[in-house]
Write an enzyme that holds these catalytic residues in place. Sequence first.
Site, PDB file in Angstrom:
ATOM      1  N   CYS A  42       0.742  -1.401   0.058  1.00 28.56           N
ATOM      2  CA  CYS A  42      -0.063  -0.135  -0.001  1.00 28.56           C
ATOM      3  C   CYS A  42       1.064   1.283  -0.041  1.00 28.56           C
ATOM      4  O   CYS A  42       0.417   2.351  -0.307  1.00 28.56           O
ATOM      5  CB  CYS A  42      -0.964   0.012   1.139  1.00 28.56           C
ATOM      6  SG  CYS A  42      -2.104  -1.389   1.134  1.00 28.56           S
ATOM      7  N   ALA A 114      -2.096 -12.382  -4.062  1.00 29.35           N
ATOM      8  CA  ALA A 114      -2.996 -12.020  -5.272  1.00 29.35           C
ATOM      9  C   ALA A 114      -2.168 -11.364  -6.469  1.00 29.35           C
ATOM     10  O   ALA A 114      -0.805 -10.851  -5.985  1.00 29.35           O
ATOM     11  CB  ALA A 114      -4.262 -10.942  -5.028  1.00 29.35           C
ATOM     12  N   GLY A 244      -7.161  -3.833 -10.968  1.00 26.30           N
ATOM     13  CA  GLY A 244      -7.556  -4.685  -9.927  1.00 26.30           C
ATOM     14  C   GLY A 244      -6.588  -5.899  -9.881  1.00 26.30           C
ATOM     15  O   GLY A 244      -5.478  -6.186 -10.605  1.00 26.30           O
TER      16      GLY A 244
END
Length: 552
Positions: A42, A114, A244
């Site tokens: 992040c 992911a 995404g």
Amino acid sequence: MKLVIIGSVAAGTSVAAKARRNNEDAQITIYDRDYDISYSGCGIPYYVGGEVESRDDLTPRDAAFFKKRYNIDVMTRHNVTTVDKDAKTVTVENLETGDTFTDSYDVLVLATGATSIIPPIPGVKSDNVFPIRNIQHAEATRSFVDSTNPKHATIIGAGFIGLEMAEQLKLRGVDVTIIERVPQVMPPLDKDMVCRVEEHLEKNGIELMLGETVTELVGDGHVERVVTDSGKTIETDFVILSVGVRPNVELAMNMGVKLGETGAIAVNERMETNIPDVYAAGDVAESFSIVTGKPIWRPLGSTANKMGRTAGDVITGGHLEHRGILGTGIFKVFGLSVAQTGLSEKEARELGYDIEVLHNTKPDKPAYMGGKDMTIKAIADRSTRQLLGIQIVGFEGVDKRIDVFVTAITLKAKVDDLFHLDLAYAPPFSTTKDPVMYTGMVLSNSIDKAARLITPAELQTRIDAGEDMQIIDTRKAAQFEKACVDCAVNVPLGNLREAAKDMDKEKPTVVYCNGGVTGNAAQNVLRNLGFTDVYNLSGGNKNYQLFKKYGN
């Protein structure tokens, strides 16, 4: 016990650390195909922008740290290619040497995370197209910006990372165009809240192309132009992919691990999969909604850490359970904070809830202390009186309020309880009646039909249907003349009691001001004068004008 963990970012390292705290004798090994472990994904936009100076700030722990502190073996650049669940073995490839070997386990944890979605667009593999997911992506993007001094960037995708990247690049002097196939930024949020974000982005020089899909990246191995499905062309120096992520479930599928309806690995509250002695945690595993109880997938580091700690505890004989999530998120762009938790209005309606909706605009602290307006959108269930979701947009104090709402939703508090919270008050921090308390008051009154609300969308639908209504603007004439609700008449609050004598008390009546406070006062006046069907416009004229400009 021999514990093998696949993946070494938030979840995997949390599993290992908790397992070691509980059991000093366990043999713990982590395999990861990447170069870096336990990094802050992040923080990548802020590293690219230069706000975070060193990559070391994003990677504070390495394999040597885990070995020294926890006696855990972390093997980076080691890719687990297959798992034999019956023999309880893993086949591992050393990506630096090409050698392969087999390791055994008693307990296996899948924390494979992911991966960024790479859309199948012609030109997407060009040398100036950058996904944003790991430290290597961060290094490549920052190096490109540092070395080439680009003038323009195109960002595909308008989620958290896309908007944060837009801010950071703009602050570095790069012009930015954001392309998003959905007709709004931040698709999970309601349009009547993200319109405030879109307006703010445009004021800060970000070009938004919403409802557009990129069809081609033009250039000979180096993108020079971006083409959309509507035929628009953007000259650009480089492209950021932020469309995404998807869970890395290939290894799990190959060994027979069951996936959930979200496409991530299905786990129970103990992070167990359908295969004995195989657990999953982090971005590869699905959670469940605290509000609905239904499966939900929200890949966030905070959730991954909780899942990892739970799995590590359970594996070593503990009793922790994963209690679900609300999908809480927050980000900041050009000083504007945007937060959400729980269900959006759209989601709540699709799930069949009978909802009350409030737009509450209040300063985070008194104006004399520099308070700035924040807008809170609250969605509550009329039958249970419980909050279902909150969205907040504002410049100060947003993080404080969203966390109070998260706590309230998690503990099943009713809207009536919010007013009674003994929240911290002093002028540098809050108003005497905090926006959280005010949210509860107004929702409670509206559910009780003591002071009913109507959203701009609901009002416009009734206006467009030709319904016979009385719409009263309670502001000063100058404000009314500048911008007003369709079909409204101007009756300032001070004149309302006299003017009410000539109004129909049985006719549906909507009152409003700029933000809602004076409208509520007018609503009370009319109710006390015997008007039977009076609404206050949620969020006032400011909210209505945003709705008219950006649509819903």
